[in-house]
Design a protein around this motif. Structure first.
Motif, PDB file in Angstrom:
ATOM      1  N   ALA A  31      -5.425 -11.885  -5.739  1.00 17.06           N
ATOM      2  CA  ALA A  31      -4.756 -13.042  -6.337  1.00 17.06           C
ATOM      3  C   ALA A  31      -3.254 -12.796  -6.424  1.00 17.06           C
ATOM      4  O   ALA A  31      -2.799 -11.781  -6.958  1.00 17.06           O
ATOM      5  CB  ALA A  31      -5.325 -13.315  -7.727  1.00 17.06           C
ATOM      6  N   THR A  32      -2.485 -13.724  -5.909  1.00 16.20           N
ATOM      7  CA  THR A  32      -1.041 -13.720  -6.089  1.00 16.20           C
ATOM      8  C   THR A  32      -0.668 -14.943  -6.925  1.00 16.20           C
ATOM      9  O   THR A  32      -1.535 -15.731  -7.315  1.00 16.20           O
ATOM     10  CB  THR A  32      -0.313 -13.767  -4.731  1.00 16.20           C
ATOM     11  N   GLN A  33       0.600 -15.131  -7.180  1.00 11.98           N
ATOM     12  CA  GLN A  33       1.035 -16.300  -7.954  1.00 11.98           C
ATOM     13  C   GLN A  33       0.804 -17.596  -7.197  1.00 11.98           C
ATOM     14  O   GLN A  33       0.693 -18.660  -7.792  1.00 11.98           O
ATOM     15  CB  GLN A  33       2.526 -16.164  -8.294  1.00 11.98           C
ATOM     16  N   ASP A  34       0.710 -17.502  -5.859  1.00 11.55           N
ATOM     17  CA  ASP A  34       0.611 -18.708  -5.050  1.00 11.55           C
ATOM     18  C   ASP A  34      -0.815 -19.048  -4.625  1.00 11.55           C
ATOM     19  O   ASP A  34      -1.173 -20.216  -4.511  1.00 11.55           O
ATOM     20  CB  ASP A  34       1.464 -18.550  -3.777  1.00 11.55           C
ATOM     21  N   GLU A  35      -1.642 -18.006  -4.407  1.00 12.10           N
ATOM     22  CA  GLU A  35      -2.933 -18.261  -3.774  1.00 12.10           C
ATOM     23  C   GLU A  35      -3.883 -17.106  -4.054  1.00 12.10           C
ATOM     24  O   GLU A  35      -3.469 -15.995  -4.405  1.00 12.10           O
ATOM     25  CB  GLU A  35      -2.718 -18.426  -2.258  1.00 12.10           C
ATOM     26  N   ILE A  36      -5.191 -17.357  -3.861  1.00 10.35           N
ATOM     27  CA  ILE A  36      -6.218 -16.318  -3.942  1.00 10.35           C
ATOM     28  C   ILE A  36      -6.756 -16.090  -2.532  1.00 10.35           C
ATOM     29  O   ILE A  36      -7.177 -17.032  -1.858  1.00 10.35           O
ATOM     30  CB  ILE A  36      -7.341 -16.716  -4.908  1.00 10.35           C
ATOM     31  N   TYR A  37      -6.770 -14.827  -2.093  1.00 10.46           N
ATOM     32  CA  TYR A  37      -7.146 -14.504  -0.710  1.00 10.46           C
ATOM     33  C   TYR A  37      -8.471 -13.741  -0.683  1.00 10.46           C
ATOM     34  O   TYR A  37      -8.651 -12.752  -1.394  1.00 10.46           O
ATOM     35  CB  TYR A  37      -6.074 -13.624  -0.067  1.00 10.46           C
ATOM     36  N   LYS A  38      -9.366 -14.201   0.156  1.00  8.04           N
ATOM     37  CA  LYS A  38     -10.594 -13.455   0.457  1.00  8.04           C
ATOM     38  C   LYS A  38     -10.388 -12.605   1.708  1.00  8.04           C
ATOM     39  O   LYS A  38     -10.900 -11.498   1.825  1.00  8.04           O
ATOM     40  CB  LYS A  38     -11.780 -14.412   0.639  1.00  8.04           C
ATOM     41  N   ASN A  39      -9.665 -13.143   2.676  1.00  3.86           N
ATOM     42  CA  ASN A  39      -9.232 -12.381   3.845  1.00  3.86           C
ATOM     43  C   ASN A  39      -7.790 -12.786   4.140  1.00  3.86           C
ATOM     44  O   ASN A  39      -7.305 -13.792   3.623  1.00  3.86           O
ATOM     45  CB  ASN A  39     -10.154 -12.624   5.052  1.00  3.86           C
ATOM     46  N   PHE A  40      -7.123 -12.013   4.948  1.00  3.32           N
ATOM     47  CA  PHE A  40      -5.678 -12.239   5.098  1.00  3.32           C
ATOM     48  C   PHE A  40      -5.163 -11.601   6.382  1.00  3.32           C
ATOM     49  O   PHE A  40      -5.856 -10.818   7.043  1.00  3.32           O
ATOM     50  CB  PHE A  40      -4.921 -11.678   3.884  1.00  3.32           C
ATOM     51  N   ASP A  41      -3.927 -11.961   6.712  1.00  2.18           N
ATOM     52  CA  ASP A  41      -3.245 -11.432   7.891  1.00  2.18           C
ATOM     53  C   ASP A  41      -2.066 -10.563   7.445  1.00  2.18           C
ATOM     54  O   ASP A  41      -1.395 -10.863   6.455  1.00  2.18           O
ATOM     55  CB  ASP A  41      -2.705 -12.566   8.770  1.00  2.18           C
ATOM     56  N   LEU A  42      -1.841  -9.481   8.215  1.00  2.07           N
ATOM     57  CA  LEU A  42      -0.730  -8.584   7.926  1.00  2.07           C
ATOM     58  C   LEU A  42       0.109  -8.351   9.180  1.00  2.07           C
ATOM     59  O   LEU A  42      -0.441  -8.139  10.270  1.00  2.07           O
ATOM     60  CB  LEU A  42      -1.232  -7.229   7.413  1.00  2.07           C
ATOM     61  N   THR A  43       1.411  -8.398   9.006  1.00  2.54           N
ATOM     62  CA  THR A  43       2.352  -7.997  10.050  1.00  2.54           C
ATOM     63  C   THR A  43       3.053  -6.737   9.552  1.00  2.54           C
ATOM     64  O   THR A  43       3.807  -6.787   8.580  1.00  2.54           O
ATOM     65  CB  THR A  43       3.379  -9.103  10.324  1.00  2.54           C
ATOM     66  N   LEU A  44       2.769  -5.600  10.194  1.00  2.00           N
ATOM     67  CA  LEU A  44       3.236  -4.309   9.706  1.00  2.00           C
ATOM     68  C   LEU A  44       4.150  -3.619  10.708  1.00  2.00           C
ATOM     69  O   LEU A  44       3.950  -3.717  11.926  1.00  2.00           O
ATOM     70  CB  LEU A  44       2.052  -3.376   9.429  1.00  2.00           C
ATOM     71  N   ALA A  45       5.119  -2.892  10.166  1.00  2.00           N
ATOM     72  CA  ALA A  45       5.932  -1.960  10.954  1.00  2.00           C
ATOM     73  C   ALA A  45       5.838  -0.605  10.266  1.00  2.00           C
ATOM     74  O   ALA A  45       5.991  -0.504   9.039  1.00  2.00           O
ATOM     75  CB  ALA A  45       7.381  -2.426  11.028  1.00  2.00           C
ATOM     76  N   ARG A  46       5.569   0.456  11.050  1.00  2.00           N
ATOM     77  CA  ARG A  46       5.436   1.802  10.495  1.00  2.00           C
ATOM     78  C   ARG A  46       6.270   2.797  11.296  1.00  2.00           C
ATOM     79  O   ARG A  46       6.313   2.722  12.526  1.00  2.00           O
ATOM     80  CB  ARG A  46       3.975   2.254  10.484  1.00  2.00           C
ATOM     81  N   ILE A  47       6.875   3.721  10.578  1.00  2.00           N
ATOM     82  CA  ILE A  47       7.590   4.832  11.197  1.00  2.00           C
ATOM     83  C   ILE A  47       7.045   6.112  10.584  1.00  2.00           C
ATOM     84  O   ILE A  47       7.044   6.277   9.361  1.00  2.00           O
ATOM     85  CB  ILE A  47       9.110   4.740  10.961  1.00  2.00           C
ATOM     86  N   SER A  48       6.554   7.016  11.436  1.00  2.00           N
ATOM     87  CA  SER A  48       5.935   8.245  10.968  1.00  2.00           C
ATOM     88  C   SER A  48       6.608   9.449  11.607  1.00  2.00           C
ATOM     89  O   SER A  48       6.888   9.450  12.811  1.00  2.00           O
ATOM     90  CB  SER A  48       4.434   8.242  11.313  1.00  2.00           C
ATOM     91  N   LEU A  49       6.858  10.467  10.783  1.00  2.00           N
ATOM     92  CA  LEU A  49       7.489  11.703  11.253  1.00  2.00           C
ATOM     93  C   LEU A  49       6.624  12.896  10.863  1.00  2.00           C
ATOM     94  O   LEU A  49       6.117  12.967   9.738  1.00  2.00           O
ATOM     95  CB  LEU A  49       8.877  11.867  10.626  1.00  2.00           C
ATOM     96  N   GLN A  50       6.466  13.812  11.797  1.00  2.00           N
ATOM     97  CA  GLN A  50       5.749  15.063  11.542  1.00  2.00           C
ATOM     98  C   GLN A  50       6.663  16.216  11.941  1.00  2.00           C
ATOM     99  O   GLN A  50       7.059  16.331  13.104  1.00  2.00           O
ATOM    100  CB  GLN A  50       4.442  15.130  12.343  1.00  2.00           C
ATOM    101  N   TRP A  51       7.020  17.062  10.962  1.00  2.00           N
ATOM    102  CA  TRP A  51       7.935  18.172  11.211  1.00  2.00           C
ATOM    103  C   TRP A  51       7.246  19.479  10.858  1.00  2.00           C
ATOM    104  O   TRP A  51       6.896  19.720   9.713  1.00  2.00           O
ATOM    105  CB  TRP A  51       9.206  18.000  10.376  1.00  2.00           C
ATOM    106  N   ASN A  52       7.035  20.307  11.863  1.00  2.00           N
ATOM    107  CA  ASN A  52       6.430  21.628  11.687  1.00  2.00           C
ATOM    108  C   ASN A  52       7.421  22.670  12.200  1.00  2.00           C
ATOM    109  O   ASN A  52       7.290  23.168  13.322  1.00  2.00           O
ATOM    110  CB  ASN A  52       5.105  21.727  12.441  1.00  2.00           C
ATOM    111  N   PRO A  53       8.429  22.997  11.414  1.00  2.00           N
ATOM    112  CA  PRO A  53       9.537  23.811  11.920  1.00  2.00           C
ATOM    113  C   PRO A  53       9.171  25.224  12.322  1.00  2.00           C
ATOM    114  O   PRO A  53       9.917  25.870  13.065  1.00  2.00           O
ATOM    115  CB  PRO A  53      10.526  23.813  10.745  1.00  2.00           C
ATOM    116  N   PHE A  54       8.018  25.725  11.855  1.00  2.00           N
ATOM    117  CA  PHE A  54       7.666  27.118  12.137  1.00  2.00           C
ATOM    118  C   PHE A  54       6.456  27.248  13.059  1.00  2.00           C
ATOM    119  O   PHE A  54       5.903  28.330  13.217  1.00  2.00           O
ATOM    120  CB  PHE A  54       7.403  27.856  10.820  1.00  2.00           C
TER     121      PHE A  54
END
Length: 419
Positions: A188-211
């Protein structure tokens, strides 16, 4: 003189034969080592395709038995292009799931790949993984057996893998997902109640193993020399009203691992993990603190398989958070040398978690607690008792200690195997 010459020729021929046999033996040994290394990384190699062993047999509480086939093409197929796909079937939910994926390399020096995929599958609610984890293989994750809270997702994604250095890996992804919880959940949000929904995502992931030292094998980075500490960092942004996105939220995840070695067999391992989600974030994309205890009445009814980095006494779906931190400590005692081949090992374990959640009223038709009091459990494992199997004992104490003694106790199998 002819006799001497003949003897010399015979000795040379014998030396050549021995040398060739030695070379062949060395080649066979290298080939066997490479084969075992690929198996250890989760693949059964064939000429053009490496079959992914993770998709052969799985089990969870929602799908029941899950079986299928998947794989990734190898360098014999192409060094510049690869196909990475799978198809599985759940016998309890009677549904096929699949992924169609491919990639092309744009820079060899930095191992830069562009990936495209279409996935129709399930994902555990409250789980949060790092994109760069997909480039490393974990042979067996036992807690998958007990998961029951999933959401369906149909995801179209494009991502860019890039090695910023030999020890610093990155992956950036843009994805569009249709999310449909398999349980009775409303957001539930202030505007609507969602049973299912759509997402537009952007992700940036970094893995650093210096040794650590790595080499690439069939499109996967294989660690040839492990070093500590290791660091993972990921940023996630959800955009509302951008290509059907319903919510606007932001997440940041961090993880570090460290091992202190006293000798080759005795060491202490520490893993710290934290996450923060702000904005209108549905339960599917919040945090669950890695539970691994089935909600059943007695200890023996809850008897299952212990996880690698999970809280054995937290019941599934007991806690959710939009901000949390966990610390897990393991001390590996010198193995008991009963014989040369039979060497059980004792592992002492302490785990701590703390978290909280804003706006819990947004998550409807589901009840859960938060971790604001701080959660603690301690225990031990006795591993490799028989064919890689062992036993795990854990007990919860502190702010979330339960009135009944047995409700705080978890007794489980462990499974450890190495190739």
């Amino acid at each position: 003189m002819c006799l001497i010459t003949l003897c010399a020729v015979a000795l040379h021929a014998q030396d050549t034969s021995i040398s060739q046999d030695s070379l062949q033996t060395k080649k066979d040994s290298i080939s066997k080592t490479k084969y075992l290394k690929q198996l250890g990384n989760g693949y059964f190699p064939t000429k053009f395709l490496n079959l992914d062993l993770r998709y052969l047999v799985k089990y969870n509480q929602y799908e029941g038995l899950r079986t299928g086939i998947g794989g990734i093409t190898n360098d014999n197929f192409s060094e510049k292009y690869r196909i990475n796909s799978y198809v599985v079937y759940g016998f309890k939910d009677h549904r096929f799931k699949y992924k169609i994926g491919g990639a092309f390399r744009v820079n060899e020096a930095h191992n830069t790949w562009v990936n495209l995929s279409y996935t129709d599958d399930l994902q555990e609610t409250g789980s949060s993984s790092f994109l760069t984890d997909n480039r490393f293989f974990q042979f067996f994750e036992p807690r998958l057996l007990n998961i029951d809270l999933f959401h369906k997702h149909i995801t179209k994604a494009v991502s860019l893998e890039h090695n910023l250095s030999d020890q610093l890996f990155s992956e950036t992804e843009v994805s569009l997902s249709k999310i449909d919880p398999t349980y009775n959940y409303l957001f539930a949000t202030q505007d609507e109640i969602y049973k299912n929904f759509d997402l537009t995502l952007a992700r940036i992931s970094l893995q650093w193993n210096p040794f650590s030292t790595y080499e690439e094998t069939e499109g996967k980075m294989v660690e040839t020399k492990e070093g500590f500490p290791k660091f993972s960092l990921q940023f996630t942004k959800s955009f509302k009203n951008l290509i059907k996105g319903d919510f606007d939220f932001f997440k940041i995840d961090f993880r570090t691992k460290y091992q202190l070695h006293y000798n080759d067999e005795v060491y202490t391992q520490a893993t710290f993990r934290s996450g923060l989600a702000t904005g209108r974030t549905p339960l599917t994309h919040l945090y669950h603190a890695y539970p691994n205890n089935i909600t059943k009445e007695t200890v023996f009814q809850r008897f299952s398989v212990a996880g690698v980095n999970s809280f054995e006494t937290i019941y599934f779906n007991e806690f959710f958070s939009n901000r949390f931190a966990t610390l897990q400590l393991k001390h590996f005692v010198k193995p008991f040398k009963i014989s040369e081949r039979y060497r059980p090992q004792l592992v002492l374990i302490s785990r701590f978690a703390i978290g909280d959640m804003n706006n819990t009223e947004r998550h409807q038709n589901i009840s859960f607690g938060t971790l604001d009091k701080g959660y603690s459990e301690a225990g031990f494992e006795l591993n490799k008792l028989l064919f890689g199997f062992g036993l795990s004992f854990a007990y919860r104490y502190g702010g979330y200690h339960l009135p009944e003694f047995t409700d705080n106790l978890a007794v489980k199998f462990t499974f450890n195997v190495s190739l």
